[in-house]
Design a protein around this motif. Structure first.
Motif, mmCIF file in Angstrom:
data_model
loop_
_atom_site.group_PDB
_atom_site.id
_atom_site.type_symbol
_atom_site.label_atom_id
_atom_site.label_comp_id
_atom_site.label_asym_id
_atom_site.label_seq_id
_atom_site.Cartn_x
_atom_site.Cartn_y
_atom_site.Cartn_z
ATOM 1 N N ILE A 46 0.812 -1.160 -0.097
ATOM 2 C CA ILE A 46 0.006 -0.030 0.148
ATOM 3 C C ILE A 46 0.772 1.287 -0.040
ATOM 4 O O ILE A 46 0.603 2.273 -0.886
ATOM 5 C CB ILE A 46 -1.119 -0.054 1.504
ATOM 6 N N VAL A 47 1.859 1.249 1.015
ATOM 7 C CA VAL A 47 2.914 2.499 0.780
ATOM 8 C C VAL A 47 3.572 2.550 -0.239
ATOM 9 O O VAL A 47 3.697 3.575 -0.985
ATOM 10 C CB VAL A 47 3.912 2.149 1.941
ATOM 11 N N ALA A 48 4.052 1.443 -0.903
ATOM 12 C CA ALA A 48 4.891 1.485 -2.337
ATOM 13 C C ALA A 48 3.902 2.234 -3.361
ATOM 14 O O ALA A 48 4.219 2.962 -4.237
ATOM 15 C CB ALA A 48 5.290 0.249 -2.643
ATOM 16 N N ASP A 49 2.580 1.952 -3.146
ATOM 17 C CA ASP A 49 1.823 2.356 -4.412
ATOM 18 C C ASP A 49 1.531 3.636 -4.292
ATOM 19 O O ASP A 49 1.378 4.544 -5.035
ATOM 20 C CB ASP A 49 0.378 1.622 -4.322
ATOM 21 N N GLY A 50 1.566 4.135 -2.920
ATOM 22 C CA GLY A 50 1.450 5.717 -2.707
ATOM 23 C C GLY A 50 2.705 6.477 -2.973
ATOM 24 O O GLY A 50 2.488 7.481 -3.651
ATOM 25 N N MET A 51 3.856 5.706 -2.790
ATOM 26 C CA MET A 51 4.930 6.478 -3.329
ATOM 27 C C MET A 51 4.864 6.628 -4.964
ATOM 28 O O MET A 51 5.219 7.520 -5.166
ATOM 29 C CB MET A 51 6.249 5.589 -2.921
ATOM 30 N N ALA A 52 4.352 5.473 -5.770
ATOM 31 C CA ALA A 52 4.479 5.655 -7.063
ATOM 32 C C ALA A 52 3.634 6.614 -7.665
ATOM 33 O O ALA A 52 3.651 7.083 -8.885
ATOM 34 C CB ALA A 52 4.000 4.065 -7.550
ATOM 35 N N GLU A 53 2.518 7.016 -7.020
ATOM 36 C CA GLU A 53 1.645 7.865 -7.005
ATOM 37 C C GLU A 53 2.238 9.212 -7.271
ATOM 38 O O GLU A 53 1.836 10.366 -8.148
ATOM 39 C CB GLU A 53 0.284 7.969 -6.428
ATOM 40 N N GLN A 54 2.954 9.317 -6.533
ATOM 41 C CA GLN A 54 4.043 10.841 -6.367
ATOM 42 C C GLN A 54 5.336 10.949 -7.006
ATOM 43 O O GLN A 54 5.497 11.998 -7.243
ATOM 44 C CB GLN A 54 4.165 11.319 -4.660
ATOM 45 N N ARG A 55 5.753 9.985 -7.430
ATOM 46 C CA ARG A 55 7.079 10.075 -8.134
ATOM 47 C C ARG A 55 7.033 8.846 -9.192
ATOM 48 O O ARG A 55 6.593 7.751 -9.118
ATOM 49 C CB ARG A 55 8.191 9.673 -7.147
ATOM 50 N N GLU A 56 7.981 9.108 -10.034
ATOM 51 C CA GLU A 56 8.052 7.886 -11.036
ATOM 52 C C GLU A 56 8.936 6.775 -10.722
ATOM 53 O O GLU A 56 10.103 7.134 -10.307
ATOM 54 C CB GLU A 56 8.761 8.178 -12.399
ATOM 55 N N ILE A 227 -2.274 7.381 8.490
ATOM 56 C CA ILE A 227 -1.231 6.773 8.334
ATOM 57 C C ILE A 227 -0.467 6.357 7.311
ATOM 58 O O ILE A 227 0.629 6.696 6.851
ATOM 59 C CB ILE A 227 -1.617 5.564 9.351
ATOM 60 N N CYS A 228 -1.266 6.113 6.207
ATOM 61 C CA CYS A 228 -0.768 5.962 4.646
ATOM 62 C C CYS A 228 0.014 7.314 4.268
ATOM 63 O O CYS A 228 1.165 7.303 3.669
ATOM 64 C CB CYS A 228 -1.971 5.412 3.801
ATOM 65 N N GLU A 229 -0.549 8.059 4.360
ATOM 66 C CA GLU A 229 -0.285 9.453 3.856
ATOM 67 C C GLU A 229 1.519 9.683 4.742
ATOM 68 O O GLU A 229 2.218 10.101 3.912
ATOM 69 C CB GLU A 229 -0.912 10.872 4.208
ATOM 70 N N ALA A 230 1.343 9.522 6.128
ATOM 71 C CA ALA A 230 2.695 9.604 6.731
ATOM 72 C C ALA A 230 3.663 8.793 6.190
ATOM 73 O O ALA A 230 4.838 9.038 6.115
ATOM 74 C CB ALA A 230 2.183 9.480 8.256
#
Length: 240
Positions: A46-56, A227-230
């Motif tokens: 879930i966190v990795a998916d969130g990272m990929a939404e903000q950066r390639e 928590i995910c955002e953090a």
């Protein structure tokens, strides 16, 4: 961008732009009466998916079975021996390095993996050292649950009720993506005991329902979103 959903020409093209890959790593183990067995693998995904939404970023396949021998007295838990996990991590690193990846960022969701993954890194560095060569790699281990923002938020939301296993933070994070997985179960005692981690039978005796000091019932979808955002912000900072 997910490696599992890509073709090899797409990965070849990605490597012309970036030499970084994020590899979620977790565990398949019990998380008390309300937490899913896949919690420790789902959280870094879930966190990795969130990272990929903000950066390639390229997200590798999740290494979903980890070092969890102490949970084997609970049905459904699966574990690798530390020596096996070391070999798995080294083989993954060598495979990726052979393609030209230079920054391999292991995003970890399970405390029991920390020492073993660090030992795997040491094994890889030793191979380079004894071969008298520069590996050229940047290997990183980031534990999402130990991030600065996550720690501050967990203390704010749960205080001492966070505990150390089947925590409301990790269960909340899973619920942020899988709200339908919420369970309502009467948990007794309200706050279970903490204690050492040894073998599986000892763990089951000390922690009959699988929780360690955690009031899992405090988890919620809304807490999970925060928590995910953090966690995403912490992980992007660690990635650099």
């Amino acid at each position: 961008m997910k490696l599992q959903l890509s073709t090899w020409p797409e990965i070849e093209s990605y490597l012309e732009r970036s030499r970084c890959i994020v590899v979620p790593i977790g565990s398949t183990e019990q998380h008390g009466p309300t937490g899913m067995i896949g919690t420790d693998a789902l959280c870094p995904e879930i966190v990795a998916d969130g990272m990929a939404e903000q950066r390639e970023l390229l997200i590798g396949p999740t290494l979903s079975v980890g070092m969890a021998q102490h949970h084997l007295a609970f049905p459904g838990s699966i574990s690798l021996r530390p020596s096996t996990l070391i070999r798995v991590v080294v083989d993954v690193v060598e495979s990726l390095a052979g393609h030209g990846f230079e920054q391999i960022f292991f995003l970890n969701g399970h405390g029991g993996n920390i020492a073993t993954v660090q030992a795997a890194f040491a094994e890889f560095w030793a191979r380079s050292s004894f071969a008298r060569r520069d590996s050229g790699l940047n290997l990183q281990l980031h534990n999402w649950f130990q991030g600065r923002r996550v720690g501050r938020l967990s203390r704010e939301l749960f205080g001492d009720d966070e505990g150390s296993h089947a925590t409301p933070s990790e269960i909340s994070l899973v619920l942020s993506a899988y709200a339908e997985a919420a369970r309502t179960v009467a948990l007794q005692p309200e706050r279970p005991p903490s204690g050492p981690i040894r073998d599986a039978r000892d763990f089951r005796r000390r922690h009959p329902d699988g929780r360690m000091g955690a009031r899992s019932e405090l988890a919620s979808v809304e807490h999970g979103r925060r928590i995910c955002e953090a966690a995403v912000a912490d992980a992007l900072d660690a990635l650099g």
